[in-house]
Structures are given as structure tokens and as C-alpha cells.
Design an enzyme around this catalytic site. Structure first.
Site, PDB file in Angstrom:
ATOM      1  N   GLU A   1      37.068  51.546  52.190  1.00  0.00           N
ATOM      2  CA  GLU A   1      36.874  52.701  53.064  1.00  0.00           C
ATOM      3  C   GLU A   1      36.234  53.852  52.288  1.00  0.00           C
ATOM      4  OE1 GLU A   1      39.889  54.055  56.028  1.00  0.00           O
ATOM      5  OE2 GLU A   1      39.991  55.823  54.725  1.00  0.00           O
TER       6      GLU A   1
ATOM      7  N   PHE B   1      34.375  57.997  52.808  1.00  0.00           N
ATOM      8  CA  PHE B   1      34.156  59.125  53.699  1.00  0.00           C
ATOM      9  C   PHE B   1      32.821  59.774  53.349  1.00  0.00           C
ATOM     10  CE2 PHE B   1      36.402  61.021  50.091  1.00  0.00           C
ATOM     11  CZ  PHE B   1      35.647  62.158  49.822  1.00  0.00           C
TER      12      PHE B   1
ATOM     13  N   GLN C   1      47.926  52.600  58.367  1.00  0.00           N
ATOM     14  CA  GLN C   1      47.990  53.758  57.493  1.00  0.00           C
ATOM     15  C   GLN C   1      48.539  53.297  56.136  1.00  0.00           C
ATOM     16  OE1 GLN C   1      47.033  56.557  56.364  1.00  0.00           O
ATOM     17  NE2 GLN C   1      47.788  57.953  57.947  1.00  0.00           N
TER      18      GLN C   1
END
Length: 604
Positions: free
Chosen positions: A20, A22, A186
Site C-alpha cells: 500500500e 499513499f 485495518q
């Protein structure tokens, strides 16, 4: 290829992993993240995911980054999409843009409240829950077959809500029934609790793949911040292991890798989990070490080949202690910096970005620059701000709030999500004096001349080193005060003082040379180059300035229109300036404060 189709080919005996990322805050950070992704692509992840800011706040950067990963590097990409501040047209635009870029997987999220908001409120009532977003995508013929859809789950409960596990599993099932294909969780650290949660999810009739979110611990402080932000349960065994090493960044990072490896082994062996989702925070070394220790990747051979192809000349080759430690693995951490990523010759070379990531005061060229939370800054809820800061109606009220924070009478302000640090207590009388003047301080550090890296208050990095700091302070003040500061620097600075000042309207003043970059925190450690972890220069100041004035606006929005509180805060936002001052004489611990407060006559 759709991620769900690729998952079907994997199981515990053939586990997969996804990464992941950003969108970085700066153009330089974006370019340098692309360089990192190119290296990480050699590890052959099943897919990569790109986060999406609330209300599409990072829309263009998210789509640009997804286009790079999907088209240029051939990495199947999962694009996050949230309901927060989204309307139907915005969702349609995002789906259209994703399809045009060849993306076939979406992670549909409700999203967190925007910063400053306690409760999540839908902008468009058609997008109130994650299930609504899933249903909407599945209702569109042009997109239903284009995308597979993932959704989020919260093994430790959804942050900010009372934990009702049965209700949360019911909500999760609603998302699956709406058409979701897989689940990404999460982050968590309690494997036993996670496996129990998985059993309950399966008992509820949910059969789609569950991909656990794993985030290797990077630093002790960021671990505490992120687990608090996410409402994550931390086993006593983890805290017991971290407590004695909390002041040694390298040992904490090493433990973070070890813990992630142990967690993943248990998940795949005991839990039958087919793969994991690695939250990188745009950092590469820990994630790469985890995969190598698991022996899940052939990256050692890849790295070895790259070292042969791109090896620098012997005169240019410098081996640091950190690279020597991992050289036996021949992993990404030892690869030479490639074109496009800042490296040696930079004030803060790229090798240190992963070693000592520290939020907005890092290097603005770092892919992780400005990341103080999972997806931006940590939220401070509406109720918390009102409870701690009350209802300011005058400038004196604001001064009282900032003083109360300095005196630890309140634990937060809109600018500070955590209590005053022990480091700030070292210069408390000076901060108090500035604040009483009406210069509301929001950032500072004392001058430090060679403290032990193991110091409980100012230490960082590995043991057996020394750390140094130049004193700096940041505050809000009037334009007249900025004018006076400019004169003072000119008349009394004697070349020792650099400063920036900026306002909401985009004006910026200061005396830092074009391209100048001030390293204000650095460390000297055995067998390593000097590490410079805190840099103040124009790009980072402007980035922080934009965020700082948005905080004033968000604070004002918590009060009713035309109320005295809103009028006051909006006027402050419109009229005040943010000032940052650095004094370069770090050997004189009082130099910055003498400069600011000395009103003796100037010698002829």
C-alpha cells in the site's frame, strides 16, 4: 487483471503479498516514490494499492500514481475510493478515470471524518456506508464487470465507535452481500484476537478472501500514534518487548521486522490466510526485510544482479553500518540509488529516509514527507477540541488556550494532537514568554550540542551515538510583528539566523537563499554517515503553512456562522502570519532566545 482472480491461485502454501502506498505531498516526493516502486516491483507483489484522500482531496495524485503503477510497471493496482465528501458525479468521474487507466480493482471505503469533525456525515445520502458505494458500482453496467471490489474490516473495532463486534460483522456481511469480492483489514498486532475474529466472520457466512493488514513498526513514537489513531489493541508482550528498546530507533525497527515476520507465519500456518497486505507508509526497507526473512521472494538474486549492473566505481562506493548489516541479504536496502531519486550529494541522502522517518520535518524530497498518520494528519475530533479549547471569543482567549497547553492544563490544541513533549519542557519559559506576547507557538526545539543518542528526552537513532540540534521556533503573529522580525534579523542576526514567514494569501518572506536547506537535527553514529533527519527549507515550510492555515479554518468551522468564535478564528486565519526562525549556533543553547528577547542598544 482483477485482484480477486489472482488471489484464487494462492493459498497458505503459496502466499501472496500486496503493498500500500499513499500519494506524496510534494512533486519531488512523488518522483522519488516512483523510483521506490520501480525497485519494489522486482519483488513481484500480487498487487499494489493507492490510497484516496477524503472527498477526493488527493484525486489527481492518486490517479497519477495509479497510472504509473498500472501502466508503466505492470502492477495490478487497487485504487481506494471513499464516500467522505463524495457525490455521485465525483464517484462517476473517479470510476471513469480508473477504467481509462486500465485499473480493474477498487477498495470501496466509507472513509474517516475529515479532520476537525467528530462524526462522519454523508455529503450525498446515497453514499452513507461502504456498502452503498459497493452497491452503486455494481449497479452500473459499464463498471460492474470492469472492477472487482474490496472492502475494509476492523478486527479490533472501528476507531471512534463503541466496539460491537456482532454489529460490525453484520455491516461487513452487508458489504459482501452488496457485491464485494475480498476484504482488507485495518492493521493489528494481536494475532490471537484476529484469528478468533476470522472464525466469527466465517461463522456469519462470509466466505470471500480476507487479507490482513500488516504494518511493520518503524519508530516507537509512530507506533504509539498510529495504534491510538486506529484504536488498535496491543498485546502486553509487544509493549514489554518495546519498552526497554524504545529509545533505540534501530532496535525498534529491527523488532518491528521480527514481529511482522512472526505474525505472518502464524497467520498463514495457523489461520490458513492466503496472503497479507503490507502498509508501507511509502518506506521500503522494513517491508523488503520482512519478505526476505520469510523467504517469500527471490529478491536476493534480483538485488545481486542489480548490484552487478548498477555498481558504482570503487572510488564512489561507501558502505555504511546500516547497509553492512543487511549486505548479507543483498536486498533493496543495499541497492544504489537510481536516477530520479535523491541520493548522495543531497543534504539528506535518500538512504536515511527509511532509517529515521519523522513526519513533516523530514526531507521534502522523501516519499514519506509529511505523513504523520495513516492517510494524512491525525484527526482531532470536534468534541475533543470543544472540550479542551472551549469557546474563544477574544485574542486573549486564544493566548490563554496556548498557555494552558504549555502548562499541561489541556492535552491538545488543534495544532497539537498530543500533550507537550518533554523536549519542549526544556525551553518552556521561552515558549511561555513568546505566547504571552501574543506569538502563539506551534513548533519548536531546543539547541543540543552532542547529547547521547540514548538520551530519554532528545535521543534518537542507534545507541553509542551523539545527536545535535539547532534551536528553532514557529509561531503565529501579526504583520507588524513580521516586519519587526525582519528588521531584527537584519540588524542583530549577524548571519546566524534564518527565517521564513507566510500568510494565508500566499505571501512568503524570509532570508534563506534560493534552494537553501537548513539541517537542524543530525546524528553521528559509529560506522555511519552523518544522518540529517530534520530539514527546514522553503518547500517544507510552504507545505506546512498550507496545512497550518487550513487548521485555523477547520477550527472556525466548528462554531456557528456569525458566532463570536467563528468570526475571531476566521479573522486570525486571514490576518496572522506563520513564522519559522532557526538560530545556527547550536553550541549556545540560549542563542535563539537571546536573539528574540534582547532589546539592548545595537553597537554602532
Amino acid at each position: 487483471m482483477k485482484v480477486i482472480d489472482k488471489i484464487k491461485d494462492h493459498g497458505p502454501s503459496n502466499p501472496f503479498y500486496t503493498f500500500e502506498f499513499f500519494p506524496p505531498r510534494t512533486d519531488q516526493g512523488f518522483d522519488n516514490l516512483v523510483a521506490r516502486i520501480e525497485r519494489l516491483s522486482d519483488l513481484n507483489p500480487l498487487a499494489v494499492s493507492i490510497t484516496w484522500g477524503a472527498g477526493g482531496s488527493t484525486k489527481e495524485r492518486s490517479l497519477d500514481l495509479a497510472a504509473v503503477t498500472q501502466a508503466e510497471y505492470g502492477l495490478d493496482t487497487i485504487l481506494h475510493l471513499t464516500c467522505t465528501n463524495m457525490e455521485q458525479g465525483m464517484v462517476d468521474d473517479a470510476l471513469k478515470a480508473a477504467k481509462e487507466r486500465g485499473i480493474q480493482s477498487i477498495l470501496a471505503l466509507r472513509g474517516d471524518p475529515p479532520r476537525g469533525e467528530e462524526e462522519w456525515t454523508p455529503t450525498d445520502l446515497r453514499f452513507t456506508h461502504g456498502a452503498d458505494l459497493v452497491s452503486y458500482i455494481r449497479s452500473l453496467p459499464e463498471y460492474s464487470s470492469q472492477f472487482c471490489i474490496g472492502v475494509a474490516a476492523y478486527p479490533d473495532g472501528h476507531t471512534g465507535q463503541l466496539h460491537d463486534e456482532r454489529a460490525e460483522i453484520s455491516f461487513l456481511k452487508a458489504k459482501i452481500d452488496a457485491g464485494a469480492d475480498f476484504i482488507v483489514t485495518q492493521l493489528f498486532y494481536d494475532v490471537d484476537g484476529f484469528l478468533q475474529w476470522v472464525r466469527k466472520v466465517r461463522e456469519a457466512g462470509i466466505t470471500v478472501p480476507i487479507i490482513p493488514g500488516i504494518m511493520p513498526i518503524q519508530t516507537y513514537s509512530s507506533f504509539l500514534r498510529l495504534t491510538k489513531l486506529c484504536g488498535t489493541r496491543v498485546p502486553d508482550s509487544v509493549m514489554d518487548a518495546l519498552e526497554p528498546i524504545r529509545n533505540d530507533d534501530q532496535l525498534v525497527k529491527d523488532y518491528g521486522v521480527q514481529l511482522a515476520v512472526e505474525m505472518i507465519k502464524r497467520l498463514t500456518t495457523e489461520g490458513g490466510i492466503p496472503g497479507v497486505h503490507l502498509c508501507t507508509l511509502n518506506l521500503e526497507k522494513s517491508v523488503q526485510r520482512v519478505l526476505e526473512n520469510l523467504k517469500w521472494t527471490g529478491s536476493s538474486e534480483i538485488a545481486k544482479n542489480k548490484l552487478i549492473e548498477e555498481a558504482p566505481t570503487q572510488n564512489d562506493l561507501t558502505i555504511t553500518a546500516s547497509s553492512a548489516t543487511s549486505s548479507a541479504k543483498l536486498g533493496l536496502a543495499t541497492l544504489p540509488t537510481i536516477e530520479g531519486e535523491a541520493g548522495r550529494g543531497e543534504l539528506n541522502n535518500a538512504a536515511s529516509w527509511d532509517d529515521f522517518p519523522n513526519g513533516r520535518f523530514g526531507d521534502f524530497k522523501s516519499p514519506a514527507f509529511g505523513s504523520t498518520g495513516l492517510w494524512g494528519g491525525p484527526a482531532i475530533g470536534h468534541a475533543d477540541i470543544i472540550a479542551q479549547c472551549g469557546h474563544p471569543r477574544t485574542l486573549d482567549d486564544l493566548t490563554a488556550i496556548f498557555l494552558a497547553y504549555l502548562h499541561s492544563k489541556i492535552p491538545i490544541t488543534p495544532f497539537s494532537p498530543a500533550p507537550l513533549s518533554p523536549e519542549s519542557l526544556m525551553i518552556l519559559p521561552h515558549l511561555e514568554r513568546l505566547t504571552r506576547r501574543g506569538w502563539w507557538t506551534v513548533g519548536s526545539q531546543p539547541a543540543i550540542d552532542g547529547a547521547s543518542s540514548g538520551d530519554e528526552v532528545v535521543g534518537w537513532g542507534p545507541r553509542a551515538g551523539y545527536v545535535f540540534q539547532k534551536g528553532f521556533v514557529e509561531f503565529f503573529c501579526t504583520k507588524a510583528d513580521v516586519d519587526a522580525t525582519e528588521r531584527r534579523v537584519r540588524e542583530r542576526g549577524n548571519g546566524w539566523v534564518h527565517w521564513f514567514a507566510g500568510n494565508k494569501n500566499g505571501e512568503c518572506r524570509g532570508n534563506v537563499p534560493e534552494g537553501g536547506r537548513n539541517a537542524v537535527t543530525w546524528g553521528v553514529f559509529p560506522g555511519q554517515e552523518i544522518a540529517q533527519t530534520t530539514i527546514i527549507e522553503r518547500a517544507s515550510f510552504l507545505s506546512w503553512k498550507e496545512e497550518a492555515f487550513s487548521i485555523w479554518s477547520e477550527w472556525a468551522s466548528l462554531y456557528k456562522p456569525q458566532s463570536k468564535e467563528r468570526i475571531l478564528l476566521e479573522n486570525v486565519c486571514d490576518e496572522r502570519w506563520l513564522v519559522s526562525i532557526v538560530h545556527h549556533d547550536y553550541r549556545n543553547t540560549q542563542a535563539l532566545w537571546t536573539f528574540l528577547f534582547d532589546d539592548s542598544p545595537i553597537a554602532a
